[in-house]
Design a protein around this motif. Sequence first.
Motif, PDB file in Angstrom:
ATOM      1  N   UNK A  30      -3.714  64.737  18.362  1.00 44.21           N
ATOM      2  CA  UNK A  30      -3.962  64.706  16.830  1.00 44.21           C
ATOM      3  C   UNK A  30      -5.183  63.982  16.825  1.00 44.21           C
ATOM      4  N   UNK A  31      -5.117  62.427  17.333  1.00 40.76           N
ATOM      5  CA  UNK A  31      -6.305  61.721  16.851  1.00 40.76           C
ATOM      6  C   UNK A  31      -7.299  61.636  18.051  1.00 40.76           C
ATOM      7  N   UNK A  32      -7.192  62.528  19.092  1.00 41.15           N
ATOM      8  CA  UNK A  32      -8.248  62.555  20.150  1.00 41.15           C
ATOM      9  C   UNK A  32      -8.334  61.009  20.858  1.00 41.15           C
ATOM     10  N   UNK A  33      -7.066  60.501  21.047  1.00 36.85           N
ATOM     11  CA  UNK A  33      -7.108  59.098  21.745  1.00 36.85           C
ATOM     12  C   UNK A  33      -6.616  59.408  23.040  1.00 36.85           C
ATOM     13  N   UNK A  34      -7.447  58.854  24.206  1.00 38.65           N
ATOM     14  CA  UNK A  34      -6.798  58.377  25.379  1.00 38.65           C
ATOM     15  C   UNK A  34      -7.178  56.802  25.462  1.00 38.65           C
ATOM     16  N   UNK A  35      -5.964  56.583  26.125  1.00 45.40           N
ATOM     17  CA  UNK A  35      -5.547  54.776  26.018  1.00 45.40           C
ATOM     18  C   UNK A  35      -4.660  54.480  27.321  1.00 45.40           C
ATOM     19  N   UNK A  36      -4.808  53.238  27.414  1.00 47.08           N
ATOM     20  CA  UNK A  36      -3.997  52.679  28.374  1.00 47.08           C
ATOM     21  C   UNK A  36      -2.497  52.473  27.974  1.00 47.08           C
ATOM     22  N   UNK A  37      -2.329  52.129  26.738  1.00 43.34           N
ATOM     23  CA  UNK A  37      -1.079  52.256  26.186  1.00 43.34           C
ATOM     24  C   UNK A  37      -0.842  53.379  25.281  1.00 43.34           C
ATOM     25  N   UNK A  38       0.232  53.278  24.824  1.00 46.67           N
ATOM     26  CA  UNK A  38       0.837  54.532  24.112  1.00 46.67           C
ATOM     27  C   UNK A  38       0.012  54.690  22.824  1.00 46.67           C
ATOM     28  N   UNK A  39      -0.202  56.000  22.343  1.00 51.26           N
ATOM     29  CA  UNK A  39      -1.342  56.028  21.335  1.00 51.26           C
ATOM     30  C   UNK A  39      -1.069  55.440  20.012  1.00 51.26           C
ATOM     31  N   UNK A  40       0.296  55.373  19.870  1.00 55.27           N
ATOM     32  CA  UNK A  40       0.698  54.999  18.343  1.00 55.27           C
ATOM     33  C   UNK A  40       0.310  53.399  18.388  1.00 55.27           C
ATOM     34  N   UNK A  41       0.531  52.715  19.409  1.00 52.69           N
ATOM     35  CA  UNK A  41      -0.242  51.448  19.285  1.00 52.69           C
ATOM     36  C   UNK A  41      -1.698  51.185  18.913  1.00 52.69           C
ATOM     37  N   UNK A  42      -2.542  52.161  19.425  1.00 55.96           N
ATOM     38  CA  UNK A  42      -3.769  52.310  19.387  1.00 55.96           C
ATOM     39  C   UNK A  42      -4.104  52.407  17.865  1.00 55.96           C
ATOM     40  N   UNK A  43      -3.247  53.357  17.269  1.00 57.01           N
ATOM     41  CA  UNK A  43      -3.378  53.864  15.915  1.00 57.01           C
ATOM     42  C   UNK A  43      -2.971  52.659  14.853  1.00 57.01           C
ATOM     43  N   UNK A  44      -1.975  51.845  15.352  1.00 59.82           N
ATOM     44  CA  UNK A  44      -1.493  50.621  14.555  1.00 59.82           C
ATOM     45  C   UNK A  44      -2.666  49.595  14.655  1.00 59.82           C
ATOM     46  N   UNK A  45      -3.212  49.275  15.596  1.00 52.22           N
ATOM     47  CA  UNK A  45      -4.016  48.353  15.744  1.00 52.22           C
ATOM     48  C   UNK A  45      -5.325  48.565  15.131  1.00 52.22           C
ATOM     49  N   UNK A  46      -5.836  49.890  15.121  1.00 49.75           N
ATOM     50  CA  UNK A  46      -7.251  50.363  14.368  1.00 49.75           C
ATOM     51  C   UNK A  46      -6.739  50.435  12.961  1.00 49.75           C
ATOM     52  N   UNK A  47      -5.616  50.794  12.296  1.00 46.41           N
ATOM     53  CA  UNK A  47      -5.421  51.088  10.894  1.00 46.41           C
ATOM     54  C   UNK A  47      -4.542  50.019  10.139  1.00 46.41           C
ATOM     55  N   UNK A  48      -3.610  49.174  10.971  1.00 47.77           N
ATOM     56  CA  UNK A  48      -2.770  48.488  10.678  1.00 47.77           C
ATOM     57  C   UNK A  48      -1.486  49.226   9.956  1.00 47.77           C
ATOM     58  N   UNK A  49      -1.314  50.647  10.099  1.00 52.85           N
ATOM     59  CA  UNK A  49      -0.244  51.121   9.872  1.00 52.85           C
ATOM     60  C   UNK A  49       0.378  52.194  10.902  1.00 52.85           C
ATOM     61  N   UNK A  50       1.691  52.347  10.773  1.00 56.14           N
ATOM     62  CA  UNK A  50       2.123  53.341  11.884  1.00 56.14           C
ATOM     63  C   UNK A  50       1.510  54.851  11.679  1.00 56.14           C
ATOM     64  N   UNK A  51       1.618  55.578  12.854  1.00 60.23           N
ATOM     65  CA  UNK A  51       1.085  56.869  12.872  1.00 60.23           C
ATOM     66  C   UNK A  51       2.036  57.565  11.971  1.00 60.23           C
ATOM     67  N   UNK A  52       1.348  58.437  11.058  1.00 60.86           N
ATOM     68  CA  UNK A  52       1.966  59.053  10.023  1.00 60.86           C
ATOM     69  C   UNK A  52       2.468  60.515  10.549  1.00 60.86           C
ATOM     70  N   UNK A  53       1.853  60.846  11.650  1.00 57.82           N
ATOM     71  CA  UNK A  53       2.057  62.457  11.961  1.00 57.82           C
ATOM     72  C   UNK A  53       3.160  62.574  13.283  1.00 57.82           C
TER      73      UNK A  53
END
Length: 61
Positions: A32-55
């Motif tokens: 959905x977000x097109x994220x590739x990451x070292x940790x789970x994507x939901x953590x990256x979403x949270x760190x970037x937006x301050x909110x939990x992934x809504x999808x």
Amino acid sequence: MERDKPQGLPDCLKCLHYKLTWEPAYPHCCGVFGIKSQTIPAREVFLATGRHCPVFHGKPS
Ligand code: SF4
């Protein structure tokens, strides 16, 4: 610490949008977000937006 381990993160491993990559440095991917990451994507979403992934979309059991 909240930033290191935010509570209530969606479990990407149980989400239909989660994928593994072939890249050792970035093994996790969110379609959905097109994220590739070292940790789970939901953590990256949270760190970037301050909110939990809504999808989060759970895989059928
Ligand atoms: S949609 Fe959200 S819960 Fe699903 S893989 Fe992406 S970041 Fe994780």
